[in-house]
Design a protein around this motif. Sequence first.
Motif, mmCIF file in Angstrom:
data_model
loop_
_atom_site.group_PDB
_atom_site.id
_atom_site.type_symbol
_atom_site.label_atom_id
_atom_site.label_comp_id
_atom_site.label_asym_id
_atom_site.label_seq_id
_atom_site.Cartn_x
_atom_site.Cartn_y
_atom_site.Cartn_z
ATOM 1 N N ASN A 1 31.934 30.588 47.174
ATOM 2 C CA ASN A 1 32.850 31.582 46.981
ATOM 3 C C ASN A 1 34.270 30.905 46.982
ATOM 4 N N LYS B 1 40.684 37.644 43.508
ATOM 5 C CA LYS B 1 39.887 38.180 44.452
ATOM 6 C C LYS B 1 38.377 38.097 44.436
ATOM 7 N N SER B 2 38.127 37.624 43.012
ATOM 8 C CA SER B 2 36.700 37.324 42.710
ATOM 9 C C SER B 2 36.718 36.334 41.397
ATOM 10 N N TRP B 3 35.363 35.939 41.173
ATOM 11 C CA TRP B 3 35.066 34.937 40.124
ATOM 12 C C TRP B 3 35.668 35.673 38.869
#
Length: 227
Positions: free
Chosen positions: A7, A23-25
């Motif tokens: 993560n 917030k994310s890949w």
Amino acid sequence: MNKNLPNLQQLIGNQSDRLSGIKSWNNLEIIGKNNLERIVQLAQENIYRMLADHEDSQDMKKIRTAIDFIENELLPKSINKPTLPKLRNEMFRKDDPVCAYLGDTGAAIAEKGWVRGQVVEVSKAFNKDWKDGKPNSGYFWKVTVKAQENIFPNDKKIAFSTTEPRVLLDWEYDYLKISEDADFLQIFSDNAFREWKPLWCIERNLECDASEMNMKNWLSREKIISE
């Protein structure tokens, strides 16, 4: 997301706060080449720290996999975009043209909004109040800008730390101001948010309501001065 990828918080370890707004890949696909390169650098530093602390080799393997993914899959199709404030590292150079936001600086005599200026000095400095136990904490690059007009009575200069989001390189201001890259603008604005005053307010003991900080609003509503 590839199950072999860590993560984002694990990726750069104790510096994960630098990724606020990401917030994310999937977000990494749109943040730009220079931001990705900085994240790779921080991830590599995290591996060195983990080696020194004899941490789990499987965790390090995941971080190496992530570095390979960024370098081989994301970087080749990325372009340069404004550097996220918390990812900045020695990015300002003497003579760089910049835009600074003074709309929330108490006692500023310049018209509210953005002003143009030029970097006149970059020096190493120390602030004991910024020491938090991390290596080299408290030390920072102090950047001094001379504006095209007086910001305070008989004073055209302001000083700030490298990560101060109220100061942008000219081309970054132009990109954020006119670009239709709404997703990146949101990430940039979220990453820029902070609850403490800019250095120029701290040094002059000036009021600044940092809780009202909103880079998206500043860029959309305020005009630039001396354009």
